[in-house]
Design a protein around this motif. Structure first.
Motif, PDB file in Angstrom:
ATOM      1  N   GLU A  28     -21.204 -16.922   5.036  1.00 54.92           N
ATOM      2  CA  GLU A  28     -20.476 -16.405   3.866  1.00 54.92           C
ATOM      3  C   GLU A  28     -20.552 -14.877   3.801  1.00 54.92           C
ATOM      4  O   GLU A  28     -19.585 -14.236   3.406  1.00 54.92           O
ATOM      5  CB  GLU A  28     -21.012 -17.037   2.577  1.00 54.92           C
ATOM      6  N   GLU A  64     -14.418 -14.707  -1.725  1.00 53.78           N
ATOM      7  CA  GLU A  64     -15.585 -14.479  -0.857  1.00 53.78           C
ATOM      8  C   GLU A  64     -16.765 -13.894  -1.650  1.00 53.78           C
ATOM      9  O   GLU A  64     -17.923 -14.203  -1.349  1.00 53.78           O
ATOM     10  CB  GLU A  64     -15.207 -13.590   0.331  1.00 53.78           C
ATOM     11  N   ASP A  67     -18.329 -16.876  -3.187  1.00 47.52           N
ATOM     12  CA  ASP A  67     -19.098 -17.640  -2.192  1.00 47.52           C
ATOM     13  C   ASP A  67     -20.456 -16.992  -1.942  1.00 47.52           C
ATOM     14  O   ASP A  67     -21.488 -17.675  -1.919  1.00 47.52           O
ATOM     15  CB  ASP A  67     -18.335 -17.731  -0.862  1.00 47.52           C
TER      16      ASP A  67
END
Ligand SMILES: [Mg+2]
Length: 103
Positions: A28, A64, A67
């Motif tokens: 990630e 993102e 995440d």
């Protein structure tokens, strides 16, 4: 972290194990690095009147960031320590550097 969030993330760690969750955290982080890069490229392209890529890149970057934020929460659950104190010290240091005119 909210109680339900903590429970869900603890369940994920228990189900998958710390090694797997740490590997996912690494992945990630890599995805976030790539999303930041794409965001910068989209901004540059848009400034040169080459489309509207920034909106899509921004949406992807936000995904993102979420995440990585979730994986950081899991890392804090897996790696016991005084995370809040260290974070506070680091933010204080940033404030001091800004006041001094450093970067
Ligand atoms: Mg991701």
């Amino acid at each position: 972290m909210k109680t339900l969030e903590r429970q869900i993330l603890t369940n994920a760690i228990e189900k998958n194990g710390t090694d797997e969750q740490m590997r996912i955290a690494q992945e990630e982080c890599a995805e976030l690095i790539q999303a930041i890069s794409k965001y910068h490229r989209a901004q540059l392209a848009e400034s040169r009147h080459r489309g509207h890529a920034t909106e899509r890149a921004t949406k992807h970057l936000i995904e993102e960031i979420a995440d990585v934020s979730i994986m950081v929460d899991q890392l804090k659950l897996m790696i016991k320590g005084n995370h809040n104190d260290v974070r506070e010290q680091k933010i204080t240091r940033i404030g001091e550097r800004i006041q001094k005119g450093d970067k």
